[in-house]
Scaffold this motif. Structure first.
Motif, short mmCIF file in Angstrom:
data_model
loop_
_atom_site.label_atom_id
_atom_site.label_comp_id
_atom_site.label_asym_id
_atom_site.label_seq_id
_atom_site.Cartn_x
_atom_site.Cartn_y
_atom_site.Cartn_z
N ASP A 295 -10.08 -11.14 31.11
CA ASP A 295 -10.49 -12.24 30.25
C ASP A 295 -11.87 -12.77 30.61
OD1 ASP A 295 -9.50 -14.04 28.08
OD2 ASP A 295 -9.93 -15.58 29.58
N GLU A 296 -12.13 -12.93 31.89
CA GLU A 296 -13.42 -13.49 32.34
C GLU A 296 -14.57 -12.57 31.95
OE1 GLU A 296 -15.65 -14.97 36.45
OE2 GLU A 296 -13.61 -14.15 36.52
N GLU A 297 -14.41 -11.27 32.17
CA GLU A 297 -15.48 -10.32 31.85
C GLU A 297 -15.69 -10.23 30.34
OE1 GLU A 297 -16.86 -5.70 32.81
OE2 GLU A 297 -14.79 -6.35 33.21
N ALA A 298 -14.60 -10.19 29.56
CA ALA A 298 -14.71 -10.09 28.11
C ALA A 298 -15.46 -11.29 27.54
CB ALA A 298 -13.33 -9.98 27.48
N LYS A 299 -15.15 -12.49 28.05
CA LYS A 299 -15.82 -13.69 27.55
C LYS A 299 -17.30 -13.72 27.96
CE LYS A 299 -11.68 -16.55 27.22
NZ LYS A 299 -10.89 -17.67 27.76
N LYS A 300 -17.61 -13.08 29.05
CA LYS A 300 -19.01 -13.01 29.49
C LYS A 300 -19.79 -12.00 28.67
CE LYS A 300 -21.78 -12.14 33.65
NZ LYS A 300 -21.74 -11.80 35.10
N ARG A 301 -19.16 -10.88 28.32
CA ARG A 301 -19.85 -9.77 27.64
C ARG A 301 -19.87 -9.88 26.13
NH1 ARG A 301 -19.60 -4.82 30.31
NH2 ARG A 301 -20.67 -4.00 28.45
N VAL A 302 -18.88 -10.56 25.54
CA VAL A 302 -18.73 -10.54 24.07
C VAL A 302 -18.76 -11.97 23.52
CG1 VAL A 302 -17.36 -9.72 22.13
CG2 VAL A 302 -17.30 -8.47 24.31
N LEU B 196 -18.49 -14.92 20.84
CA LEU B 196 -17.78 -15.08 19.58
C LEU B 196 -18.78 -14.90 18.44
CD1 LEU B 196 -15.41 -18.12 20.25
CD2 LEU B 196 -15.00 -15.66 20.59
N GLY B 197 -18.33 -14.28 17.36
CA GLY B 197 -19.21 -13.99 16.24
C GLY B 197 -19.87 -12.63 16.32
N THR B 198 -19.56 -11.86 17.37
CA THR B 198 -20.12 -10.52 17.49
C THR B 198 -19.47 -9.60 16.44
OG1 THR B 198 -20.52 -10.77 19.87
CG2 THR B 198 -20.39 -8.52 19.01
N PRO B 199 -20.28 -8.84 15.69
CA PRO B 199 -19.70 -7.91 14.71
C PRO B 199 -19.24 -6.62 15.38
CG PRO B 199 -22.08 -7.80 14.61
CD PRO B 199 -21.75 -8.87 15.62
N ALA C 221 -11.63 -10.88 12.62
CA ALA C 221 -11.42 -11.00 11.17
C ALA C 221 -12.20 -9.87 10.49
CB ALA C 221 -11.92 -12.35 10.67
N ASN C 222 -11.82 -9.56 9.27
CA ASN C 222 -12.49 -8.50 8.53
C ASN C 222 -13.81 -8.98 7.95
OD1 ASN C 222 -10.26 -6.93 9.02
ND2 ASN C 222 -9.43 -7.09 6.95
N ILE C 223 -14.78 -8.07 7.87
CA ILE C 223 -15.99 -8.25 7.07
C ILE C 223 -15.86 -7.27 5.91
CG2 ILE C 223 -18.50 -8.04 6.99
CD1 ILE C 223 -18.60 -8.64 9.96
N GLY C 224 -15.58 -7.79 4.73
CA GLY C 224 -15.37 -6.92 3.59
C GLY C 224 -13.91 -6.49 3.48
N ILE D 240 -11.01 -14.62 22.02
CA ILE D 240 -10.71 -13.72 23.14
C ILE D 240 -9.48 -14.27 23.88
CG2 ILE D 240 -11.55 -12.69 25.28
CD1 ILE D 240 -14.40 -13.00 24.19
N GLU D 241 -8.46 -13.44 23.98
CA GLU D 241 -7.22 -13.84 24.64
C GLU D 241 -6.82 -12.79 25.66
OE1 GLU D 241 -4.17 -14.80 21.81
OE2 GLU D 241 -5.61 -15.71 20.40
#
Length: 344
Positions: A141-148, A150-153, A84-87, A76-77
């Protein structure tokens, strides 16, 4: 439920490779009335069995994978999600694409894109580098890191719509349309007197290398198998020698990786019952679960039947319902045709 409704229902779910729980739960609910038991394994496959009640009966397995292509959040930036892609996903179609991020309460997002006014002629001609793209979810940035986390599909937003009465268009027709086909086939076979047990394998992680089918087939131990997947349908820009046609029925695989007896029996069944069909010649790896099922344990007698679709691995995959209905008829009649001696 009509086949069209089954397909629309299943394809509306969000279940990328490795995160198939939603598809598993709904497929289990839809299939349960027509089988005797349903179980899972370490890879999350759905394995169902309908017994015919006859001693020493052989087992015929229908396989279709229930996962879909997708994305996974890697960073998150400034509130934007790196991914990244899955498949297998063509990066050319990613800019400006609508996305559903699969947090506990899913979040809508869009993949960033530069307007043509801001691009030089040289930049317009460059290929898309997916590593430079981000998902915009409209957060700081703060809200995104709180809500999402890492590793969320994430998956393409939307489901399936009708282009006309018979043509469906949307995401994950590869391969949940074939999951729906198997469920409909089992509904029809539930009213028949069978001489074979039937196993249904709704496999996981096909888009990452046919992983679920390897363990699922090993555990199911069928005598025969038919792998169902999608194949390439003709478009104006396609090479005619490498594609099949929509509205001309299922594609029956022919090649060294398919058992010739089961292939011939599929063709004979289609001819006898006036079911339209096409032949798909596969010189080597079929690119389907059939490739790994055939060499599971000491070997499984395997055939491949495919549904022609346009725009594979995109959010606008397109199919004709008549082809899917023809596959249901073919699988039903093929199962009933199996004699006491089965298939050599």
């Amino acid at each position: 439920m009509l086949l069209k409704e089954l397909i629309t229902d299943l394809c509306g779910l969000s279940a990328p490779s490795g995160f198939e729980e939603r598809a598993f739960a709904r497929a289990k609910e839809l299939l349960s009335p027509y089988v005797d038991e349903i179980k899972t394994d370490a890879l999350g496959n759905l394995i169902a069995l309908k017994r015919c009640g006859k001693e020493g009966a052989k087992t015929l397995m229908f396989d279709a994978h229930m996962d879909e292509i997708g994305l996974i959040v890697t960073g998150i930036e400034k509130g934007f999600l790196r991914f990244a892609n899955i498949g297998g996903i063509d990066p050319r179609m990613l800019p400006a694409r609508e996305i559903k991020v699969l947090t506990e309460s899913p979040i809508f997002g869009v993949i960033d894109t530069m307007p043509p006014h801001a691009l030089s002629e040289e930049e317009m001609d460059k290929t898309i580098d997916a590593k430079k793209l981000f998902i915009d979810i409209g957060m700081c940035d703060e809200e995104a890191k709180k809500r999402v986390p890492l590793g969320t599909p994430a998956v393409f937003a939307g489901g399936v719509d009708e282009l006309n009465e018979n043509v469906l268009c949307g995401k994950s027709l590869d391969d949940r349309s074939c999951v729906a086909i198997i469920i409909k086939t089992m509904e029809l076979l539930s009213e028949k007197d069978l001489i074979v047990d039937i196993c249904c394998l709704f496999s996981t992680q096909e888009e990452l290398g046919t992983r679920g089918a390897i363990t699922g087939a090993y555990g199911a131990q069928p005598d025969y198998a038919i792998a169902l997947d999608v194949t390439f349908a003709s478009t104006p820009d396609s090479k005619k020698s490498e594609v099949l046609e929509m509205r001309k029925g299922p594609a029956i695989g022919v090649g060294p990786s398919m058992n010739r007896n089961i292939t011939n029996m599929l063709i004979e069944t289609a001819k006898e019952k006036n079911i339209p069909y096409q032949l798909e010649i596969m010189g080597g790896d079929s690119g389907t679960n059939g490739w790994v099922i055939q060499v599971c344990r000491e070997g499984i007698v395997t055939g491949i039947v495919s549904l022609p679709i346009r725009y594979m691995h995109s959010p606008v995959e397109t199919m004709d319902i008549s082809d899917a209905e023809a596959i249901v008829n073919l699988l039903t009649e093929f199962t009933l045709k199996l004699g006491d001696d089965g298939i050599a």
